[in-house]
Design an enzyme around this catalytic site. Sequence first.
Site, short mmCIF file in Angstrom:
data_model
loop_
_atom_site.label_atom_id
_atom_site.label_comp_id
_atom_site.label_asym_id
_atom_site.label_seq_id
_atom_site.Cartn_x
_atom_site.Cartn_y
_atom_site.Cartn_z
N SER A 1 0.83 -1.21 0.00
CA SER A 1 0.00 0.00 0.00
C SER A 1 0.86 1.25 0.00
O SER A 1 1.76 1.41 0.83
CB SER A 1 -0.86 0.06 1.27
OG SER A 1 -1.86 -0.91 1.22
N HIS B 1 -2.77 0.80 -4.43
CA HIS B 1 -2.01 -0.17 -5.21
C HIS B 1 -2.07 0.22 -6.68
O HIS B 1 -2.91 1.00 -7.09
CB HIS B 1 -2.58 -1.58 -5.01
CG HIS B 1 -2.27 -2.16 -3.66
ND1 HIS B 1 -1.45 -3.24 -3.46
CD2 HIS B 1 -2.68 -1.77 -2.43
CE1 HIS B 1 -1.36 -3.50 -2.17
NE2 HIS B 1 -2.10 -2.62 -1.53
N HIS C 1 -5.28 -9.42 -1.36
CA HIS C 1 -5.25 -9.78 0.05
C HIS C 1 -6.33 -10.81 0.34
O HIS C 1 -7.38 -10.82 -0.31
CB HIS C 1 -5.54 -8.55 0.92
CG HIS C 1 -4.63 -7.39 0.66
ND1 HIS C 1 -4.83 -6.54 -0.41
CD2 HIS C 1 -3.54 -6.95 1.31
CE1 HIS C 1 -3.88 -5.62 -0.39
NE2 HIS C 1 -3.08 -5.84 0.63
N TYR D 1 -8.43 -10.69 2.61
CA TYR D 1 -9.69 -10.04 3.02
C TYR D 1 -10.54 -9.56 1.84
O TYR D 1 -11.69 -9.19 2.01
CB TYR D 1 -9.43 -8.88 3.99
CG TYR D 1 -8.60 -7.73 3.44
CD1 TYR D 1 -9.11 -6.83 2.51
CD2 TYR D 1 -7.30 -7.54 3.87
CE1 TYR D 1 -8.35 -5.79 2.02
CE2 TYR D 1 -6.53 -6.50 3.40
CZ TYR D 1 -7.06 -5.62 2.47
OH TYR D 1 -6.30 -4.59 1.99
N GLU D 2 -9.97 -9.56 0.63
CA GLU D 2 -10.77 -9.13 -0.52
C GLU D 2 -11.69 -10.23 -1.01
O GLU D 2 -12.75 -9.95 -1.57
CB GLU D 2 -9.84 -8.70 -1.66
CG GLU D 2 -9.04 -7.44 -1.36
CD GLU D 2 -7.99 -7.20 -2.43
OE1 GLU D 2 -8.37 -6.83 -3.54
OE2 GLU D 2 -6.80 -7.38 -2.14
N ALA E 1 2.92 -2.16 4.05
CA ALA E 1 2.75 -1.13 5.07
C ALA E 1 2.33 -1.85 6.34
O ALA E 1 1.56 -2.82 6.29
CB ALA E 1 1.69 -0.14 4.64
N MET F 1 -1.64 -6.81 7.05
CA MET F 1 -2.69 -7.67 6.50
C MET F 1 -2.25 -8.43 5.25
O MET F 1 -3.09 -8.84 4.44
CB MET F 1 -3.92 -6.81 6.16
CG MET F 1 -4.47 -6.03 7.34
SD MET F 1 -5.84 -4.98 6.84
CE MET F 1 -6.01 -3.94 8.31
N SER F 2 -0.96 -8.60 5.08
CA SER F 2 -0.50 -9.25 3.84
C SER F 2 0.78 -10.04 4.11
O SER F 2 1.06 -10.44 5.23
CB SER F 2 -0.22 -8.18 2.78
OG SER F 2 0.88 -7.38 3.17
N ASN G 1 2.27 3.61 11.07
CA ASN G 1 1.58 4.05 12.30
C ASN G 1 2.01 3.18 13.47
O ASN G 1 2.53 2.08 13.27
CB ASN G 1 0.06 3.93 12.12
CG ASN G 1 -0.37 2.52 11.74
OD1 ASN G 1 -0.23 2.10 10.59
ND2 ASN G 1 -0.85 1.78 12.72
N HIS H 1 -7.04 3.61 6.60
CA HIS H 1 -6.35 3.29 5.34
C HIS H 1 -5.83 4.58 4.70
O HIS H 1 -4.75 4.58 4.10
CB HIS H 1 -7.30 2.54 4.41
CG HIS H 1 -6.63 2.04 3.15
ND1 HIS H 1 -5.51 1.23 3.17
CD2 HIS H 1 -6.90 2.26 1.84
CE1 HIS H 1 -5.13 0.97 1.93
NE2 HIS H 1 -5.95 1.58 1.10
#
Length: 275
Positions: A37, A67, A89, A91-92, A119, A214-215, A238, A250
């Site tokens: 990201s 992306h 990902h 989650y998609e 990220a 998340m990846s 963060n 995001h």
Amino acid sequence: MSRNVEGNVEGKAEDLAALIRDRAGAEPPAFGLILGSGLGHLAEAVSGVAIDYTELPGFPHAGVSGHNPKLVIGDLEGTRVAVFGGRAHYYESGRGDAMRLPLEVLKALGAHSLILTNAAGSMHPDLDPGDLMLLSDHINFSGLNPLIGEPTDARFVPMTEAHDPGLRSALKAAAAAEAIPLMEGVYAWYSGPSFETPAEIRAIRTLGADAVGMSTVPEVILARFLGLKVAAISTITNKAAGLSDEKISHEHTKAMAPLGAAKLERILRRFLGTA
Ligand code: HPA
């Protein structure tokens, strides 16, 4: 042609690799690079041929903003690379193996190694937004695995030293040569798409992770399954949930990623220039 349990069509990776060779030339890329990201612009640093994911049947839609869903094959600092400007990902789609086909294609093109970027949120006091972290190891906090359903014994992939010691040394040397701090740490994979709760972050930190995202972890597993050497670098965007007053979003991830991206680009250029 037969279908495996995940619905991937065997032989498809070879077909796509042939299509890519027709467009970009037959010389195999040495490295694959997956951009996380806010890091998609690195694809523009490569002089070569760009192919939209939409032209590669079965490639992910890369529907996450920040992306850049293109595969760019070409030269970066004298090394031939295949740069994936976006990733899919879990989650998609609910599919843990969402990046299997692109990585099979990378292998079919003849690459020997994969460098992943992402990220991430930090749980480590010394890792602040804008810092980079080289993954020494990871924790799969999602309970998922991209090899679930793989029918062959090749699914029993050893994960000791999954993050390749040789690649990590070379990346650390490249960072040192650029005078960029590159701490090593443990990355935890959280499924997303919601961010973690502060209690989850306390739990993950207690388990030994330094950063969370998340990846990446499914791609490390798939790379090892395919026999690709792999290393990964996080751009810290963060402090993880509950560790600072800053709101996590995001938008914030995308806004903060460029802080680390410039340093990441210098490290990768130096690394590839000496690879
Ligand atoms: N958690 C999960 N994924 C992330 C974060 C985070 O805090 N920051 C960037 N990606």
